[in-house]
Scaffold this motif. Structure first.
Motif, PDB file in Angstrom:
ATOM      1  N   VAL A 197      -1.927  -5.579 -17.356  1.00 54.26           N
ATOM      2  CA  VAL A 197      -2.812  -3.913 -16.756  1.00 54.26           C
ATOM      3  C   VAL A 197      -2.285  -3.489 -18.673  1.00 54.26           C
ATOM      4  CG1 VAL A 197      -2.539  -3.768 -14.661  1.00 54.26           C
ATOM      5  CG2 VAL A 197      -0.756  -3.557 -15.584  1.00 54.26           C
ATOM      6  N   ALA A 260      -2.290   0.261  -1.664  1.00 61.53           N
ATOM      7  CA  ALA A 260      -2.121   0.701  -2.700  1.00 61.53           C
ATOM      8  C   ALA A 260      -1.853   1.967  -3.018  1.00 61.53           C
ATOM      9  CB  ALA A 260      -3.524   0.838  -3.478  1.00 61.53           C
ATOM     10  N   THR A 301       0.763  10.189  -2.750  1.00 61.81           N
ATOM     11  CA  THR A 301       0.360  10.362  -3.528  1.00 61.81           C
ATOM     12  C   THR A 301      -1.096  11.081  -4.666  1.00 61.81           C
ATOM     13  OG1 THR A 301       1.500   7.875  -2.891  1.00 61.81           O
ATOM     14  CG2 THR A 301      -1.106   7.848  -4.897  1.00 61.81           C
ATOM     15  N   LEU A 326       1.259   4.773 -12.780  1.00 58.70           N
ATOM     16  CA  LEU A 326       0.160   3.977 -11.062  1.00 58.70           C
ATOM     17  C   LEU A 326      -0.473   2.846 -11.797  1.00 58.70           C
ATOM     18  CD1 LEU A 326      -2.262   7.402 -10.208  1.00 58.70           C
ATOM     19  CD2 LEU A 326       0.008   6.113  -8.794  1.00 58.70           C
ATOM     20  N   VAL A 327      -1.052   2.966 -12.957  1.00 59.62           N
ATOM     21  CA  VAL A 327      -1.560   1.554 -13.747  1.00 59.62           C
ATOM     22  C   VAL A 327      -0.606   0.380 -13.443  1.00 59.62           C
ATOM     23  CG1 VAL A 327      -2.217   0.161 -15.445  1.00 59.62           C
ATOM     24  CG2 VAL A 327      -3.106   3.066 -15.023  1.00 59.62           C
ATOM     25  N   ALA A 330      -0.265  -1.099 -10.271  1.00 57.85           N
ATOM     26  CA  ALA A 330      -1.649  -1.453  -9.742  1.00 57.85           C
ATOM     27  C   ALA A 330      -2.034  -2.957  -8.976  1.00 57.85           C
ATOM     28  CB  ALA A 330      -2.983  -1.463 -10.200  1.00 57.85           C
ATOM     29  N   SER A 333       0.483  -3.628  -5.773  1.00 59.27           N
ATOM     30  CA  SER A 333      -0.177  -2.467  -4.763  1.00 59.27           C
ATOM     31  C   SER A 333      -0.392  -3.054  -3.579  1.00 59.27           C
ATOM     32  CB  SER A 333      -1.137  -1.533  -5.141  1.00 59.27           C
ATOM     33  OG  SER A 333      -2.058  -1.989  -5.430  1.00 59.27           O
ATOM     34  N   LEU A 335      -3.389  -4.564  -3.465  1.00 63.36           N
ATOM     35  CA  LEU A 335      -5.218  -4.620  -3.519  1.00 63.36           C
ATOM     36  C   LEU A 335      -5.258  -5.447  -3.317  1.00 63.36           C
ATOM     37  CD1 LEU A 335      -5.739  -1.819  -6.795  1.00 63.36           C
ATOM     38  CD2 LEU A 335      -6.425  -1.637  -4.299  1.00 63.36           C
TER      39      LEU A 335
END
Length: 619
Positions: A197, A260, A301, A326-327, A330, A333, A335
């Motif tokens: 990321v 997430a 969030t 957040l990135v 990710a 998280s 996902l």
């Protein structure tokens, strides 16, 4: 207005941060290997060398669901320097963590707002870096040898970010720093893929704090980073085995999206109040994404994100920092859910830099806003860091052994059935009775826990509680017919009971599921040996020794079979090999003595019989 101070050298501060980050973790040098360290290190011979075959394995394997050749190379160098003693491996982890703390400090000196008083700005950079490095959430990555990939990949990623920032400052060596940034980014990905990321982080930094708006130029600069990120993302996806990566049927999109959304709030909570930390926050089989706790976390969030977007014009830096947070979270998280954890302390090793920077920036802002209270703010931060240091020192003790690790997980969550299973499997607490009690509790909490039945059955096989063991193994196989070991253990029960056909079938089923299960070759070899099928028995003994050439009993058993079939010299060779691995078993000397006599080697036979008398004479 305060007068500007002349620029101060940063290296003494960076060195101080590194030393202070290291000291509370030094007790971890007395810790041992725990958890996945067995799979990755103590039971893995592939990394133990620097030859062509070892390097090929490091460069091409997906062992444990990760592609991490540089991490394997670091383990290989550890092994070359000191074998398999855990202290050396932990020491390297701690050294990398100390270096990372120093680099975080340097990063903060680049990202904190410019201040009229350079000493104050450096002081808050130090305090922010120490908040990051001395937080108990860092302990898992810093002291657990398996997580070498965390500390090593972050080391290279921080170097990449610092070089990239240097390339943006108008330096005449811009191309050199850009190339260095790209190279160290690749090194980070070769250590662990969670930096995929990074291009998105750079994109946010172009907006704030760099205020760049030439999107064509930005796209050209980010393109090589994006290519690397996509390539390693594909490698990471390939590395995740079906067993490690949860399917959509098992963990649907609603669960993934809610997880997430929940995870940033969870990590913020643990950052602010690091209580009840656990090595395994369990993702239960009956996971409910719409539970009150999940909804509350997701709501936090969403509210933070929405508020910062609405106030973006006034507080753009806060929005930029939150987006970076957040990135960075990710990939881990939920996902792309992998493993049995809902969250993990180690997942903050990269993302945890953001709240630390935010706290340092808040302290710096408050000191400028209320200068008469600046000492109070600094003292408050020092107290917070001191409390975290105390908690970190205690947290290092959690990772001392399997018993301390899983006992902490149980203390944090008394319904964590996987923690009970892991303590029973790898710990020594309470011995045989303690292991059975833990497995009973795991099965009570999850009656469909196949692995717990299988492990309890194995313990009962070894204790010769055959009826109870058979019931456990039959249940384990009915719940999950994929693992090989339950078949092998049930084969042992059938062999004891004289049910040779069923025993042979069970050993065959075990090897069909795991062709490298050496115990099944040994056990089937014993069965064939008893049945007089010498050729088949020799083949199975040979297959077992090819997998585990360090088991003296197999050489002894094969030596007996070779002697029975008249292969005297080959039998002597096997007995000699068995003695090189275990020189204290009188039976091996006795059997070899018989063969030496058969060959007329009287002196050799007498020497072996003297060894028998020495070993069997009571002191």
């Amino acid at each position: 207005m305060e007068k500007s101070a002349r620029p101060l050298p940063r290296w003494p501060f960076a060195l101080a941060v590194a030393v202070l980050a290291l000291l509370p973790l030094l007790p971890a040098l007395e810790n041992g290997f725990v958890w996945d360290d067995e799979m990755n290190l103590t039971a893995n011979e592939h990394f133990r060398g620097l030859g062509a075959e070892h390097l090929r394995w490091m460069a091409t394997n997906f062992h444990g669901g990760h592609y991490q050749p540089l991490t394997w190379l670091s383990y290989a160098l550890n092994h070359a320097a000191g074998g398999l003693h855990p202290r050396g491996y932990i020491a390297v982890n701690l050294a990398l963590h100390a270096l990372n703390a120093a680099l975080v400090f340097i990063l903060f000196t680049h990202l904190l707002p410019r201040d009229g008083h350079e000493r104050r700005r450096l002081a808050w950079a130090v305090l922010g870096a120490l908040f990051y490095a001395l937080h108990p959430l860092r302990v898992e990555s810093a002291v657990w040898v398996t997580e070498r990939r965390d500390v090593l990949s972050l080391f290279f990623l921080l170097l990449s970010l610092l070089a990239w920032l240097r390339a943006q400052d108008g330096s005449h060596r811009r191309g050199l720093f850009y190339a260095l940034s790209l190279l160290t980014f690749a090194a980070s990905l070769l250590s662990k893929a969670w930096g995929i990321v990074f291009p998105a982080v750079l994109l946010i930094l172009y907006w704030r704090p760099l205020h760049r708006h030439s999107w064509k130029k930005i796209a050209l600069e980010l393109a090589p980073f994006a290519v690397l990120a996509v390539g390693f993302a594909l490698l990471a996806a390939a590395a995740q085995s079906e067993e490690a990566m949860a399917s959509l049927d098992a963990h649907g999109w609603d669960a993934r999206l809610m997880q997430a959304a929940w995870s940033p709030a969870f990590y913020l909570e643990k950052t602010a109040l690091p209580l009840d930390l656990s090595p395994l926050y369990l993702l239960r089989g009956d996971f409910n994404p719409w539970s009150p706790a999940m909804i509350a976390g997701a709501a936090v969030t969403v509210v933070i994100t929405g508020t910062l977007i609405l106030r973006a014009r006034r507080f753009p830096a806060l929005l930029a920092g939150w987006l970076v947070f957040l990135v960075l979270l990710a990939p881990i998280s939920g996902l792309a859910q992998s493993g049995s954890q809902l969250a993990a302390d180690r997942y903050t090793y990269l993302a945890g830099i953001v709240p630390a920077l935010g706290l340092a920036a808040a302290g710096l802002w408050a000191s400028r806003r209320w200068p008469q209270q600046k000492k109070l703010f600094a003292v408050g931060m020092v107290v917070v860091v001191a409390l975290l240091t105390f908690a970190t020192t205690r947290q290092t003790q959690v990772w001392e052994s399997a018993d301390t690790l899983w006992s902490q997980a149980i203390e944090a969550d008394e319904t964590n059935y996987v923690a009970y299973f892991n303590r029973a499997t790898t710990g020594k607490l309470g011995g045989y009775e303690g292991a059975l009690a833990d497995l009973d509790r795991a099965i009570e909490l999850d009656p469909g826990y196949a692995a717990a039945y299988a492990r309890r059955g194995e313990i009962r096989v070894n204790a010769r509680q055959d009826a109870a063991a058979r019931a456990d193994l039959d249940t384990a196989i009915s719940l999950n017919p994929a693992p090989a070991q339950p078949y092998n253990n049930r084969g042992i029960l059938n062999l004891r009971a004289g049910k040779t056909a069923k025993a042979e079938a069970d050993f065959g089923d075990a090897l069909e599921r795991d062709p490298e299960l050496y115990e099944a070759y040994v056990n089937r070899g014993l069965l064939y040996h008893q049945q007089g099928k010498s050729t088949a028995a020799l083949a199975d003994y040979g297959a077992a020794l090819a997998l585990r050439p360090d088991v003296w009993q197999v050489y002894f058993n094969r030596g007996l079979l070779l002697a029975e079939t008249g292969q005297t010299e080959a039998a002597i060779e096997d007995f000699t090999h068995a003695l090189s691995l275990n020189p204290d078993f009188a039976g091996t000397y006795e059997q070899r003595a018989l063969l030496y006599r058969k060959l007329g080697q009287t002196k050799a036979a007498e020497a072996d019989l003297a060894a028998v008398r020495r070993l069997t004479t009571l002191p």
